[in-house]
Design a protein around this motif. Structure first.
Motif, short mmCIF file in Angstrom:
data_model
loop_
_atom_site.label_atom_id
_atom_site.label_comp_id
_atom_site.label_asym_id
_atom_site.label_seq_id
_atom_site.Cartn_x
_atom_site.Cartn_y
_atom_site.Cartn_z
N ALA A 164 0.86 -1.31 -0.01
CA ALA A 164 0.06 0.19 0.11
C ALA A 164 0.72 1.37 -0.10
O ALA A 164 0.48 2.18 -0.90
N ALA A 165 1.86 1.36 0.88
CA ALA A 165 2.77 2.54 0.99
C ALA A 165 3.41 2.57 -0.45
O ALA A 165 3.79 3.85 -0.80
N ARG A 166 4.08 1.60 -1.06
CA ARG A 166 4.66 1.74 -2.40
C ARG A 166 3.75 2.08 -3.29
O ARG A 166 3.98 2.77 -4.20
N LEU A 167 2.67 1.80 -3.39
CA LEU A 167 1.54 2.15 -4.52
C LEU A 167 1.07 3.60 -4.22
O LEU A 167 0.83 4.08 -5.24
N ARG A 168 0.94 4.17 -2.90
CA ARG A 168 0.86 5.53 -2.84
C ARG A 168 2.03 6.29 -3.40
O ARG A 168 1.80 7.36 -3.95
#
Length: 157
Positions: free
Chosen positions: A86-90
Motif C-alpha cells: 500500500a505504501a509503495r502504491l501510494r
C-alpha cells in the motif's frame, strides 16, 4: 537440455518444471497488444504502471509495453506485505497495476492478487485498474469494473 532456436527471444523455466518460450515475433506482438491495452485503459506517456508480478514472461511483456508508450514501469516485489505494498502504491502514483492471481516460489503456490486487494483496501492510492495474469488457476476475489484478466484485455487489443 536441447539447444534453443535462434528465433527464441525469451525462454522461461518456472515451477513445477513449466517451460515457456516466445519467439521475437511473439514477444513483439504481445508487447504491442499490451501497449494498446494500456493505452485503451488511459495510460499515457509519463504515467506510472505498477508491476506486481513474480518472475514470469508477462513481466517482460509489461516492461516492453510500457516502453512502447513511454509509461514508467514501477516494480512492486511480490514478497511485500499488504501494508508495504500500500505504501509503495501510494508513492508510485500508479493508476494501473499488473499482478498475478498467484505464483510459484519456494516450492509453494503463493498469493499475489489477494495481497494486492488487501493493500488497495487500505485506501490512499490512485489505482483504478488491476490487470490479473492467470498463472495458478485458483479462486480469487474479483472487483468488477476494476479487475480485468490480462489475457482478455490483450485478446481485445
Amino acid at each position: 537440455m536441447a539447444p534453443h532456436s535462434p528465433d527464441i527471444a525469451l525462454s522461461w523455466t518456472g515451477e513445477p518444471g513449466r517451460i515457456e518460450e516466445l519467439t521475437h515475433s511473439q514477444l513483439i506482438d504481445r508487447s504491442s497488444r499490451a501497449a494498446t491495452a494500456l493505452t485503451r485503459l488511459g495510460v499515457r506517456a509519463g504515467d506510472r504502471v505498477a508491476v506486481h508480478l513474480p518472475l514470469v514472461p508477462e513481466s517482460v511483456i509489461a516492461t516492453l509495453a510500457c516502453g512502447r508508450i513511454d509509461a514508467v514501469r514501477s516494480s512492486l516485489p511480490v514478497t511485500l506485505t499488504a501494508p508495504e505494498l500500500a505504501a509503495r502504491l501510494r508513492k508510485s502514483e500508479a493508476n494501473v497495476v499488473i499482478t498475478a492471481d498467484a505464483g510459484f516460489w519456494d516450492g509453494a503456490v503463493r498469493p499475489a492478487k489477494s495481497t494486492l486487494d488487501r493493500a488497495l483496501a487500505r485506501g490512499g492510492t490512485d489505482v483504478r485498474t488491476v490487470l490479473v495474469v492467470n498463472r495458478c488457476p485458483r479462486p480469487i476475489a474479483w472487483h468488477p469494473g476494476r479487475d480485468h484478466w490480462w489475457h482478455e484485455v490483450l485478446d481485445a487489443a
